[in-house]
Scaffold this motif. Structure first.
Motif, PDB file in Angstrom:
ATOM      1  N   PRO A  96       0.807  -1.238   0.000  1.00 16.45           N
ATOM      2  CA  PRO A  96       0.000   0.000   0.000  1.00 16.45           C
ATOM      3  C   PRO A  96       0.833   1.276   0.000  1.00 16.45           C
ATOM      4  O   PRO A  96       0.437   2.267  -0.610  1.00 16.45           O
ATOM      5  N   ASP A  97       2.010   1.264   0.643  1.00 17.90           N
ATOM      6  CA  ASP A  97       2.796   2.509   0.716  1.00 17.90           C
ATOM      7  C   ASP A  97       3.419   2.910  -0.621  1.00 17.90           C
ATOM      8  O   ASP A  97       3.878   4.044  -0.769  1.00 17.90           O
ATOM      9  N   VAL A  98       3.430   2.007  -1.604  1.00 20.09           N
ATOM     10  CA  VAL A  98       4.033   2.356  -2.906  1.00 20.09           C
ATOM     11  C   VAL A  98       3.080   2.106  -4.075  1.00 20.09           C
ATOM     12  O   VAL A  98       3.460   2.269  -5.233  1.00 20.09           O
ATOM     13  N   ALA A  99       1.837   1.702  -3.782  1.00 20.69           N
ATOM     14  CA  ALA A  99       0.902   1.323  -4.859  1.00 20.69           C
ATOM     15  C   ALA A  99       0.640   2.477  -5.829  1.00 20.69           C
ATOM     16  O   ALA A  99       0.381   2.247  -7.016  1.00 20.69           O
ATOM     17  N   ASP A 100       0.765   3.737  -5.335  1.00 18.50           N
ATOM     18  CA  ASP A 100       0.484   4.878  -6.233  1.00 18.50           C
ATOM     19  C   ASP A 100       1.605   5.129  -7.240  1.00 18.50           C
ATOM     20  O   ASP A 100       1.486   6.013  -8.089  1.00 18.50           O
ATOM     21  N   ARG A 101       2.700   4.359  -7.174  1.00 16.19           N
ATOM     22  CA  ARG A 101       3.777   4.540  -8.161  1.00 16.19           C
ATOM     23  C   ARG A 101       3.470   3.819  -9.472  1.00 16.19           C
ATOM     24  O   ARG A 101       4.141   4.018 -10.470  1.00 16.19           O
ATOM     25  N   ALA A 102       2.460   2.926  -9.467  1.00 17.81           N
ATOM     26  CA  ALA A 102       1.980   2.326 -10.719  1.00 17.81           C
ATOM     27  C   ALA A 102       0.667   3.035 -11.038  1.00 17.81           C
ATOM     28  O   ALA A 102      -0.221   3.121 -10.193  1.00 17.81           O
ATOM     29  N   HIS A 103       0.551   3.546 -12.266  1.00 16.77           N
ATOM     30  CA  HIS A 103      -0.588   4.418 -12.582  1.00 16.77           C
ATOM     31  C   HIS A 103      -1.684   3.736 -13.379  1.00 16.77           C
ATOM     32  O   HIS A 103      -2.746   4.293 -13.574  1.00 16.77           O
ATOM     33  N   PHE A 104      -1.402   2.533 -13.897  1.00 11.53           N
ATOM     34  CA  PHE A 104      -2.373   1.831 -14.732  1.00 11.53           C
ATOM     35  C   PHE A 104      -2.576   0.423 -14.186  1.00 11.53           C
ATOM     36  O   PHE A 104      -1.742  -0.083 -13.434  1.00 11.53           O
ATOM     37  N   PRO A 105      -3.685  -0.230 -14.597  1.00 13.65           N
ATOM     38  CA  PRO A 105      -3.878  -1.605 -14.133  1.00 13.65           C
ATOM     39  C   PRO A 105      -2.712  -2.499 -14.571  1.00 13.65           C
ATOM     40  O   PRO A 105      -2.056  -2.203 -15.581  1.00 13.65           O
ATOM     41  N   GLY A 106      -2.449  -3.557 -13.828  1.00 11.53           N
ATOM     42  CA  GLY A 106      -1.337  -4.466 -14.113  1.00 11.53           C
ATOM     43  C   GLY A 106      -1.305  -4.875 -15.579  1.00 11.53           C
ATOM     44  O   GLY A 106      -2.348  -5.015 -16.223  1.00 11.53           O
ATOM     45  N   GLY A 107      -0.091  -5.064 -16.111  1.00 11.84           N
ATOM     46  CA  GLY A 107       0.053  -5.511 -17.495  1.00 11.84           C
ATOM     47  C   GLY A 107       0.108  -4.379 -18.500  1.00 11.84           C
ATOM     48  O   GLY A 107       0.490  -4.590 -19.651  1.00 11.84           O
ATOM     49  N   HIS A 108      -0.274  -3.167 -18.077  1.00  8.46           N
ATOM     50  CA  HIS A 108      -0.141  -1.989 -18.954  1.00  8.46           C
ATOM     51  C   HIS A 108       1.215  -1.389 -18.611  1.00  8.46           C
ATOM     52  O   HIS A 108       1.310  -0.485 -17.785  1.00  8.46           O
ATOM     53  N   ILE A 109       2.238  -1.905 -19.267  1.00 10.46           N
ATOM     54  CA  ILE A 109       3.601  -1.768 -18.757  1.00 10.46           C
ATOM     55  C   ILE A 109       4.062  -0.324 -18.674  1.00 10.46           C
ATOM     56  O   ILE A 109       3.969   0.429 -19.630  1.00 10.46           O
ATOM     57  N   GLU A 110       4.592   0.017 -17.496  1.00 13.84           N
ATOM     58  CA  GLU A 110       5.117   1.361 -17.266  1.00 13.84           C
ATOM     59  C   GLU A 110       6.637   1.267 -17.184  1.00 13.84           C
ATOM     60  O   GLU A 110       7.168   0.325 -16.607  1.00 13.84           O
ATOM     61  N   GLY A 111       7.295   2.251 -17.789  1.00  7.94           N
ATOM     62  CA  GLY A 111       8.754   2.192 -17.853  1.00  7.94           C
ATOM     63  C   GLY A 111       9.422   3.500 -17.526  1.00  7.94           C
ATOM     64  O   GLY A 111       8.962   4.245 -16.649  1.00  7.94           O
ATOM     65  N   TRP A 112      10.509   3.772 -18.232  1.00  5.47           N
ATOM     66  CA  TRP A 112      11.392   4.901 -17.932  1.00  5.47           C
ATOM     67  C   TRP A 112      10.652   6.243 -17.911  1.00  5.47           C
ATOM     68  O   TRP A 112      10.792   7.004 -16.943  1.00  5.47           O
ATOM     69  N   PRO A 113       9.824   6.591 -18.918  1.00  2.91           N
ATOM     70  CA  PRO A 113       9.130   7.885 -18.850  1.00  2.91           C
ATOM     71  C   PRO A 113       8.162   7.966 -17.664  1.00  2.91           C
ATOM     72  O   PRO A 113       7.914   9.051 -17.130  1.00  2.91           O
ATOM     73  N   ASP A 114       7.640   6.835 -17.255  1.00  2.00           N
ATOM     74  CA  ASP A 114       6.708   6.822 -16.111  1.00  2.00           C
ATOM     75  C   ASP A 114       7.463   6.997 -14.793  1.00  2.00           C
ATOM     76  O   ASP A 114       6.970   7.641 -13.863  1.00  2.00           O
ATOM     77  N   ALA A 115       8.666   6.405 -14.733  1.00  2.00           N
ATOM     78  CA  ALA A 115       9.508   6.620 -13.551  1.00  2.00           C
ATOM     79  C   ALA A 115       9.886   8.099 -13.471  1.00  2.00           C
ATOM     80  O   ALA A 115       9.927   8.694 -12.389  1.00  2.00           O
TER      81      ALA A 115
END
Ligand code: SOE
Length: 383
Positions: free
Chosen positions: A309-328
């Motif tokens: 829960p303390d880091v869940a907001d670092r992923a912005h889309f539902p699982g499998g919608h891959i987030e990478g370098w620009p998202d970081a």
């Protein structure tokens, strides 16, 4: 909206601008390039209202609150000083400066002026790296014994690969370790919460002479396109291996290379603890490997519902919608601008964006690595 200016428009300046726009918290109102013409052309291309040919002009822009320093390495310290002296919040590209002495001075200046100061160590901002750090913090990994990995690229593989980073006067006395080894060290200190206190390094210059394209252009000979090159002596390392001792007594090692054919931007790490291991690869960023002794291993994917829960907001889309370098990058900007909005730096040691302290810290480590290679012995990191 917070009003922002960006200095430097190479590869990384536009990356900052794109990430800033995605936060929805700021307006990029001005940028600065080497001349008025270049700045105005770039400003028009990036849809930014004002373009200036000097740092002084940019800093005088009415209402400007924050400035991003996205210039080549040898300009970082002087421009960071100017930004702080103008009373603006500052977000700098790494390295913070060219020498540890300048880094110490910049930390002091930033602290004394009370500005918010950030440094572009982006790899700690990936959702699965945050998850790894959260798992270490909450004890899921147990006692950490060992931390290893590497950062491999291939863009300096050929003898004809040459740019300003190769020249120690412009890039600094270390290249591969300062450019990408610093990212690895920041990421692993962040994940483990441990500090690297001693290093033992073996570095190599694979091409002691490189062939630099003359004028960056081409000449035509006999109807064929041919490039003219001039030989340039190289003193900065292409690769290196480093043994590490952390402040809790745990040990580590990593390899850095800019000459590993096929590896584009492969930052990897593995942390071995008494309860499990964690492993991550930047080129497959949505997965965190959790290694077990007495049950099957796991691959955790970047689903906000599966993250701590303390880091869940670092992923912005539902699982499998891959987030990478620009998202970081976006995550990094969100953290930084939350601090700008409140006017307060996060507490030391808190899991947030990297500050000038972290930028200076990485410089002390890289400096110790270069010393260790030169003296062929263990060196204590002088903080
Ligand atoms: C080149 O090695 C480079 O662009 C670095 O300068 C960045 O810091 C790293 O994120 C990717 O590679």
């Amino acid at each position: 909206m917070i009003q922002v200016g960006v200095i430097g428009t190479g590869f990384i300046g536009p990356a900052h601008i794109e990430a800033l726009r995605r936060t929805g918290m700021v307006e990029v109102v001005a940028l600065c390039d080497v001349s008025d013409e270049a700045a105005q052309a770039k400003a028009a291309e990036l849809n930014i209202p004002h373009g200036y040919g000097s740092v002084e002009q940019l800093l005088a822009h009415p209402g400007l609150q924050v400035v991003h320093n996205c210039t080549p390495n040898h300009l970082h310290a002087a421009i960071n000083r100017q930004i702080i002296a103008a009373g603006k919040h500052v977000f700098s590209e790494k390295p913070l400066s060219m020498t540890p002495e300048e880094a110490r001075e910049l930390v002091t200046l930033a602290e004394q002026s009370g500005v918010i100061h950030g440094l572009s160590f982006v790899y700690r901002q990936f959702a699965m790296v945050q998850q790894a750090a959260s798992m270490v913090r909450n004890g899921s990994v147990g006692r950490i014994f060992s931390t290893q990995g590497g950062y491999l690229q291939d863009w300096m593989l050929l003898e004809t690969d040459y740019n300003w980073r190769v020249d120690a006067a412009l890039g600094g006395r270390s290249r591969a370790l300062a450019d990408i080894g610093s990212h690895w060290c920041d990421t692993l200190q962040f994940v483990t919460g441990r500090r690297i206190v001693e290093v033992m390094a073996d570095l190599s210059v694979v091409w002691p002479t490189r062939k630099a394209s003359v004028g960056g252009g081409q000449t035509f000979t006999g109807g064929q396109t041919a490039q003219r090159f001039e030989d340039k002596a190289v003193t900065t390392e292409d690769r290196g291996a480093v043994l590490l001792r952390f402040d809790d007594g745990s040990k580590g090692s990593f390899t850095v290379s800019q000459v590993s054919a096929g590896r584009k931007n492969q930052l990897t790490f593995e942390v071995n603890g008494s309860d499990c291991s964690l492993g991550w690869d930047q080129e497959v960023p949505q997965r965190l490997w959790i290694g077990h002794r007495q049950q099957p291993n796991q691959w955790l994917s970047d689903d906000p519902g599966l993250l701590n829960p303390d880091v869940a907001d670092r992923a912005h889309f539902p699982g499998g919608h891959i987030e990478g370098w620009p998202d970081a990058f976006k995550n990094m900007m969100i953290q930084f601008y939350r601090a700008v909005a409140t006017g307060k730096m996060p507490a030391t040691g808190q899991a947030s964006f990297a500050s000038f302290h972290d930028g200076a810290d990485a410089m002390y480590i890289v400096d110790a690595i270069v010393e260790s290679h030169q003296q062929q012995r263990w060196i204590t990191v002088a903080r």
